[in-house]
Design a protein around this motif. Structure first.
Motif, PDB file in Angstrom:
ATOM      1  N   HIS A 133       1.569   7.035  -6.585  1.00 51.61           N
ATOM      2  CA  HIS A 133       0.706   8.211  -6.795  1.00 51.61           C
ATOM      3  C   HIS A 133       1.538   9.490  -6.754  1.00 51.61           C
TER       4      HIS A 133
ATOM      5  N   ARG B  77       2.212   1.841  -3.345  1.00 50.58           N
ATOM      6  CA  ARG B  77       1.181   2.370  -4.251  1.00 50.58           C
ATOM      7  C   ARG B  77       0.943   3.863  -3.980  1.00 50.58           C
ATOM      8  N   GLU B  78       1.046   4.238  -2.710  1.00 52.88           N
ATOM      9  CA  GLU B  78       0.920   5.651  -2.341  1.00 52.88           C
ATOM     10  C   GLU B  78       2.092   6.441  -2.932  1.00 52.88           C
TER      11      GLU B  78
ATOM     12  N   ILE C 299       0.845  -1.205   0.000  1.00 54.31           N
ATOM     13  CA  ILE C 299       0.000   0.000   0.000  1.00 54.31           C
ATOM     14  C   ILE C 299       0.881   1.256   0.000  1.00 54.31           C
TER      15      ILE C 299
ATOM     16  N   GLY D 278      -3.043  -5.024  -7.156  1.00 47.55           N
ATOM     17  CA  GLY D 278      -4.153  -4.306  -6.532  1.00 47.55           C
ATOM     18  C   GLY D 278      -4.578  -4.882  -5.191  1.00 47.55           C
TER      19      GLY D 278
ATOM     20  N   LYS E 268       1.912  10.436 -10.517  1.00 44.40           N
ATOM     21  CA  LYS E 268       0.600  11.054 -10.752  1.00 44.40           C
ATOM     22  C   LYS E 268      -0.379  10.103 -11.431  1.00 44.40           C
ATOM     23  N   ARG E 269      -0.165   8.835 -11.201  1.00 43.72           N
ATOM     24  CA  ARG E 269      -1.090   7.806 -11.678  1.00 43.72           C
ATOM     25  C   ARG E 269      -1.057   6.711 -10.628  1.00 43.72           C
ATOM     26  N   SER E 270      -1.944   5.704 -10.802  1.00 46.01           N
ATOM     27  CA  SER E 270      -1.874   4.594  -9.862  1.00 46.01           C
ATOM     28  C   SER E 270      -1.091   3.451 -10.488  1.00 46.01           C
TER      29      SER E 270
ATOM     30  N   ALA F 175      -2.424  -2.224 -15.657  1.00 43.93           N
ATOM     31  CA  ALA F 175      -3.568  -2.595 -16.498  1.00 43.93           C
ATOM     32  C   ALA F 175      -3.360  -2.118 -17.932  1.00 43.93           C
ATOM     33  N   CYS F 176      -2.669  -1.006 -18.083  1.00 49.40           N
ATOM     34  CA  CYS F 176      -2.464  -0.404 -19.403  1.00 49.40           C
ATOM     35  C   CYS F 176      -1.337  -1.073 -20.176  1.00 49.40           C
TER      36      CYS F 176
ATOM     37  N   GLU G 290      -1.835   0.253 -10.415  1.00 50.07           N
ATOM     38  CA  GLU G 290      -2.683  -0.708 -11.136  1.00 50.07           C
ATOM     39  C   GLU G 290      -3.132  -0.149 -12.480  1.00 50.07           C
ATOM     40  N   GLU G 291      -3.221   1.183 -12.547  1.00 43.85           N
ATOM     41  CA  GLU G 291      -3.589   1.852 -13.791  1.00 43.85           C
ATOM     42  C   GLU G 291      -2.526   1.562 -14.860  1.00 43.85           C
TER      43      GLU G 291
END
Lengths: 328, 328
Positions: free
Chosen positions: B126, B122-123, B119, B154, B130-132, B138-139, B134-135
């Protein structure tokens, strides 16, 4: 904007705890005292009350409330008294449980909380249920909705307000193509709505409207009989304009055949400290009636009083009045 | 158990910062000073050094290191100096980026960190990108591996040590059935390994062994040419016996055609404060040679010295020595 009304001059935590304890000893009207105190304290104040109550009387206030109260009033007071993250964990668990299962509630929690609030709810889920939220969602949901819900509850979206307009344009195009060919439960649709930040989702929806002349949701509404599409519409509403989503849940909760007390309680207890004022405004705009009047008509007794108090309808009792009331 | 050696008597942060700054002004041997300080400070101490350095000289220590150092040594010092969560975010981002993309690194970060550390990573993702996480995963991942990696990064697993043995038995049976019919990229397999707690995964693997007489991984190894199965094997190893997984990565990194400096640097910088001692022991058990000797043979210059220092091989310089060295 919140509707919760906290008195300008709040009694000490000790006073609150003693009054609650005294109310539980009496034969009558303790519900009034419970409302007059708990429905007018913010999350931090309620937490302090719960902690001091346990310290003074060796028992969790929630256990006492559970024993003393009944039915819808009990549920409203218990949900309200829980810390927001504990409440979300409780509601999410209920939503994965047989008989009370609800894809909508899971989606609502995953999409309307801030990324940080969702992490806190998942932490609270660990603490209370000794499992993870995504573990239960992955286990107890099925079909297409499962494919959307698992990444929705697992996501930790970027919380910033920046949006990439080129990306928004290209993803609006992807969405238009997939929706146009009725591929609703498509990996790309799921990826976009489960991982992008709320600001980015919003930018994509704006690009969609600019490019195709109408809202994306309009292209889905013709297929809303399908459970997955209906959940996807809810997801988009919760991410982009939550107050409209909540208004709709309240409207359906009030007007459906037999009031949906659970829905009213859930929305009012979870939003009273956040944006219930906006939801009330939206309700009036959409229905031309004041939400509190509808709630007063559809509910009764202490349950109704509790909801109205959280809606900011009841006058706040200032310190002197509360004391006076109890002494009377 | 960690291999990091911090002197019993650590110089003040001010002294460390001044010595580093002085080293950057000189013409030679500043690498020795950098190793003698940074490779012998724990995460909190390095953070304090970085903060005070920025305060004193108005520039991020990492920027200075980037300018002063080169090649593998630069990478090792930079990765080590980052906070653990920032380092994970950096490595994960690199692993989603063209040319440096790596499903293995993403899986390793998702599965060997504690739920809370993931976690935090992941913070940090961010904050930096400026993105996550998992974003981006996933991309930028595709195919079957994508299906495993998105929920892996995730997940926020329950961190407790409780395990449900009935559940373990039933899920061992599911796994056996699916693996037996070569349905490797099956939703149930993915669900089990991406959502269950590490303790629960372990209980399931034990039940599998009890019931079927051999390790689950044995049933997958015949298919390890398949990229998905190989990633699944790594996932299971990282969740259940990370030191064996790390030993293997080091072994391959040392013995493959041309040393894999990136892999050695990644494993040593990310594990030196956690379990590198166990990994070293595992390396000796598996290869009958001491890891440090292999690293000394395969690497050279300051890069080798830095890795050996993090492996706890180099003698710790106590306060007086460090000061003496710099003054010499």
């Amino acid at each position: 904007m919140a509707t919760l009304k906290v008195p300008a001059c709040v009694p000490s935590v000790q006073e609150d705890v003693e009054q609650l304890h005294e109310a539980f000893q009496g034969w009558e009207e303790n519900e009034e005292v419970i409302i007059s105190i708990l429905a007018h304290r913010d999350a931090a104040q309620r937490k302090a009350i719960r902690e001091l109550y346990a310290e003074c009387y060796g028992v969790d206030l929630l256990k006492v409330l559970e024993k003393e109260l009944h039915s819808d009033f009990e549920r409203a007071v218990l949900l309200w008294t829980l810390e927001p993250c504990e409440r979300d964990a409780y509601l999410a668990n209920e939503a994965t449980t047989k008989w009370t299962s609800s894809n909508q509630v899971l989606m609502e929690i995953a999409c309307t909380r801030s990324p940080q609030q969702l992490i806190l709810a998942r932490e609270a889920y660990h603490a209370r249920f000794k499992r993870s939220l995504e573990e239960d969602v992955a286990c107890y949901t099925t079909g297409d909705c499962h494919k959307l819900l698992v990444p929705l509850v697992g996501t930790y979206r970027y919380p910033g307000i920046e949006a990439d307009l080129t990306l928004a344009k290209s993803e609006a195009k992807i969405l238009h193509k997939k929706i146009g060919s009725a591929e609703f439960c498509d990996d790309e649709i799921i990826r976009i709505f489960t991982t992008r930040s709320k600001a980015q989702v919003n930018a994509t929806l704006n690009q969609y409207r600019n490019e195709y002349g109408h809202e994306l949701v309009k292209d889905l509404e013709g297929h809303s009989d399908d459970a997955f599409v209906s959940l996807l519409i809810g997801t988009i509403q919760c991410l982009a304009y939550p107050e409209k989503y909540f208004e709709k849940v309240l409207r359906f909760g009030i007007h459906k055949f037999g009031t949906d007390e659970w829905a009213l309680t859930r929305i009012i207890t979870t939003r009273a400290e956040i944006d219930l004022k906006f939801i009330k405004d939206e309700y009036f705009r959409r229905n031309s009636v004041i939400l509190e009047h509808e709630i007063a008509k559809e509910t009764s007794g202490h349950f109704g009083k509790m909801l109205l108090a959280l809606l900011g309808h009841e006058e706040v009792k200032e310190k002197e009045n509360v004391v006076g009331f109890v002494e009377a």
